[in-house]
Design a protein around this motif. Structure first.
Motif, PDB file in Angstrom:
ATOM      1  N   ARG A  38      -2.812  34.486  16.757  1.00 37.91           N
ATOM      2  CA  ARG A  38      -1.889  35.578  17.048  1.00 37.91           C
ATOM      3  C   ARG A  38      -1.380  35.435  18.470  1.00 37.91           C
ATOM      4  O   ARG A  38      -2.129  35.081  19.378  1.00 37.91           O
ATOM      5  N   ILE A  39      -0.096  35.702  18.625  1.00 39.11           N
ATOM      6  CA  ILE A  39       0.489  35.823  19.944  1.00 39.11           C
ATOM      7  C   ILE A  39       1.098  37.208  19.993  1.00 39.11           C
ATOM      8  O   ILE A  39       1.760  37.639  19.046  1.00 39.11           O
ATOM      9  N   GLY A  40       0.815  37.925  21.053  1.00 36.10           N
ATOM     10  CA  GLY A  40       1.318  39.286  21.144  1.00 36.10           C
ATOM     11  C   GLY A  40       1.225  39.801  22.563  1.00 36.10           C
ATOM     12  O   GLY A  40       0.740  39.118  23.463  1.00 36.10           O
ATOM     13  N   ALA A 100      10.490  30.443  40.716  1.00 33.10           N
ATOM     14  CA  ALA A 100       9.804  31.722  40.932  1.00 33.10           C
ATOM     15  C   ALA A 100       9.818  32.604  39.691  1.00 33.10           C
ATOM     16  O   ALA A 100       9.023  33.543  39.587  1.00 33.10           O
ATOM     17  N   ARG A 101      10.703  32.324  38.737  1.00 33.88           N
ATOM     18  CA  ARG A 101      10.829  33.166  37.534  1.00 33.88           C
ATOM     19  C   ARG A 101      10.298  32.490  36.269  1.00 33.88           C
ATOM     20  O   ARG A 101      10.205  33.112  35.220  1.00 33.88           O
ATOM     21  N   ARG A 102       9.970  31.213  36.335  1.00 33.22           N
ATOM     22  CA  ARG A 102       9.523  30.482  35.137  1.00 33.22           C
ATOM     23  C   ARG A 102       8.306  31.110  34.473  1.00 33.22           C
ATOM     24  O   ARG A 102       8.178  31.091  33.251  1.00 33.22           O
ATOM     25  N   ALA A 103       7.411  31.651  35.269  1.00 34.87           N
ATOM     26  CA  ALA A 103       6.185  32.225  34.706  1.00 34.87           C
ATOM     27  C   ALA A 103       6.471  33.354  33.723  1.00 34.87           C
ATOM     28  O   ALA A 103       5.647  33.640  32.854  1.00 34.87           O
ATOM     29  N   THR A 104       7.651  33.988  33.816  1.00 31.03           N
ATOM     30  CA  THR A 104       7.975  35.072  32.878  1.00 31.03           C
ATOM     31  C   THR A 104       8.235  34.553  31.472  1.00 31.03           C
ATOM     32  O   THR A 104       8.357  35.345  30.544  1.00 31.03           O
ATOM     33  N   LEU A 105       8.324  33.226  31.316  1.00 33.05           N
ATOM     34  CA  LEU A 105       8.549  32.622  30.002  1.00 33.05           C
ATOM     35  C   LEU A 105       7.304  31.925  29.456  1.00 33.05           C
ATOM     36  O   LEU A 105       7.352  31.349  28.374  1.00 33.05           O
ATOM     37  N   VAL A 106       6.207  31.958  30.205  1.00 37.56           N
ATOM     38  CA  VAL A 106       4.999  31.245  29.783  1.00 37.56           C
ATOM     39  C   VAL A 106       3.924  32.255  29.410  1.00 37.56           C
ATOM     40  O   VAL A 106       3.548  33.120  30.204  1.00 37.56           O
ATOM     41  N   ALA A 107       3.428  32.127  28.171  1.00 36.91           N
ATOM     42  CA  ALA A 107       2.366  33.012  27.695  1.00 36.91           C
ATOM     43  C   ALA A 107       1.082  32.740  28.466  1.00 36.91           C
ATOM     44  O   ALA A 107       0.922  31.682  29.085  1.00 36.91           O
ATOM     45  N   PHE A 160      -6.481  36.776  18.807  1.00 39.77           N
ATOM     46  CA  PHE A 160      -5.364  36.466  19.681  1.00 39.77           C
ATOM     47  C   PHE A 160      -5.603  35.140  20.385  1.00 39.77           C
ATOM     48  O   PHE A 160      -6.670  34.895  20.932  1.00 39.77           O
ATOM     49  N   GLY A 161      -4.567  34.297  20.383  1.00 45.31           N
ATOM     50  CA  GLY A 161      -4.629  33.042  21.100  1.00 45.31           C
ATOM     51  C   GLY A 161      -3.895  33.138  22.411  1.00 45.31           C
ATOM     52  O   GLY A 161      -4.305  32.560  23.413  1.00 45.31           O
ATOM     53  N   TYR A 162      -2.778  33.915  22.413  1.00 36.50           N
ATOM     54  CA  TYR A 162      -1.939  34.008  23.605  1.00 36.50           C
ATOM     55  C   TYR A 162      -1.402  35.429  23.766  1.00 36.50           C
ATOM     56  O   TYR A 162      -1.181  36.138  22.790  1.00 36.50           O
ATOM     57  N   ARG A 163      -1.166  35.787  25.025  1.00 39.72           N
ATOM     58  CA  ARG A 163      -0.567  37.079  25.346  1.00 39.72           C
ATOM     59  C   ARG A 163       0.765  36.823  26.039  1.00 39.72           C
ATOM     60  O   ARG A 163       0.855  35.978  26.927  1.00 39.72           O
ATOM     61  N   PHE A 164       1.789  37.570  25.612  1.00 39.32           N
ATOM     62  CA  PHE A 164       3.110  37.453  26.221  1.00 39.32           C
ATOM     63  C   PHE A 164       3.724  38.840  26.295  1.00 39.32           C
ATOM     64  O   PHE A 164       4.162  39.394  25.291  1.00 39.32           O
ATOM     65  N   ASP A 165       3.724  39.409  27.501  1.00 41.94           N
ATOM     66  CA  ASP A 165       4.347  40.710  27.722  1.00 41.94           C
ATOM     67  C   ASP A 165       5.827  40.506  28.010  1.00 41.94           C
ATOM     68  O   ASP A 165       6.215  39.510  28.640  1.00 41.94           O
ATOM     69  N   ILE A 166       6.636  41.435  27.568  1.00 42.26           N
ATOM     70  CA  ILE A 166       8.088  41.379  27.776  1.00 42.26           C
ATOM     71  C   ILE A 166       8.477  42.563  28.652  1.00 42.26           C
ATOM     72  O   ILE A 166       8.218  43.716  28.299  1.00 42.26           O
ATOM     73  N   HIS A 167       9.092  42.268  29.796  1.00 42.27           N
ATOM     74  CA  HIS A 167       9.552  43.302  30.732  1.00 42.27           C
ATOM     75  C   HIS A 167      11.077  43.323  30.694  1.00 42.27           C
ATOM     76  O   HIS A 167      11.719  42.327  31.028  1.00 42.27           O
TER      77      HIS A 167
END
Length: 195
Positions: A42-44, A159-166, A176-183
């Motif tokens: 799961r990624i969420g 400086a912004r790339r990390a916002t695309l990496v889970a 859960f395998g990965y977490r990816f928050d969306i701001h």
């Protein structure tokens, strides 16, 4: 054009409202692959508004290649997907706390015109109230060497790339395998693409 009758007003235009999910959400939407698929995880994460408040009525869509780097689409020139029951598409509404998750497998790398490869990633569309059009982003995986040469990821301000990496999910949060928050906005705003 005729004038409105006395006492009647024109209906105001509106952005997408909370009612829209009835046409976008379905029961097996969060399952890109069925439960029990080898390698499935799961990624969420959570969808946040500009003030850092969770968004309880968003819809997150994912589209991805299979582990061989093929899309479940007739126009993929590499041929048909060979993974049984692989749909390649997921859709999940956020819960009252703004959380979403999809069950999937890690996609393979994708060829790039002229040579090279894109790192494994999920394409993401986001819908929610207050927006007239969807937002589009990507989710990359933290453990991929190919991230360093991915043509899309490397085109983003470092400086912004990390916002695309889970992030790898902490132990004890299985499945859960990965977490990816969306701001959506603010200091930690996710990078969105203008398509």
């Amino acid at each position: 054009m005729s004038e409105p009758r006395a006492g009647l007003r024109t209906t105001p235009s509106q952005t997408v409202g909370p009612f829209f999910s009835s046409g976008l959400v379905w029961e097996d939407g969060p399952f890109v692959v069925p439960e029990g698929t080898p390698g499935a995880f799961r990624i969420g994460g959570t969808v946040y508004d500009g003030a850092g408040v969770p968004v309880p009525d968003a819809v997150v869509e994912t589209w991805q290649a299979d582990p061989d780097g093929r899309f479940d689409h007739p126009d993929d020139p590499r041929g048909a997907v060979r993974w049984k029951d692989f749909r390649g598409f997921g859709r999940c509404a956020t819960d009252p706390d703004g959380r979403y998750s999809v069950l999937t497998v890690k996609p393979g790398p994708l060829p790039v015109a002229g040579g090279g490869r894109e790192a494994p990633h999920l394409d993401v569309s986001l819908f929610c109230r207050g927006m007239l059009v969807r937002l589009v982003t990507r989710i990359y995986f933290p453990d991929e060497e190919a991230n360093a040469t991915d043509p899309v990821l490397t085109s983003i301000d470092p400086a912004r790339r990390a916002t695309l990496v889970a992030e790898t999910a902490p132990p004890g949060t299985a499945p859960f395998g990965y977490r990816f928050d969306i701001h959506l906005q603010g200091e930690h705003e996710t990078v969105f693409f203008d398509l």
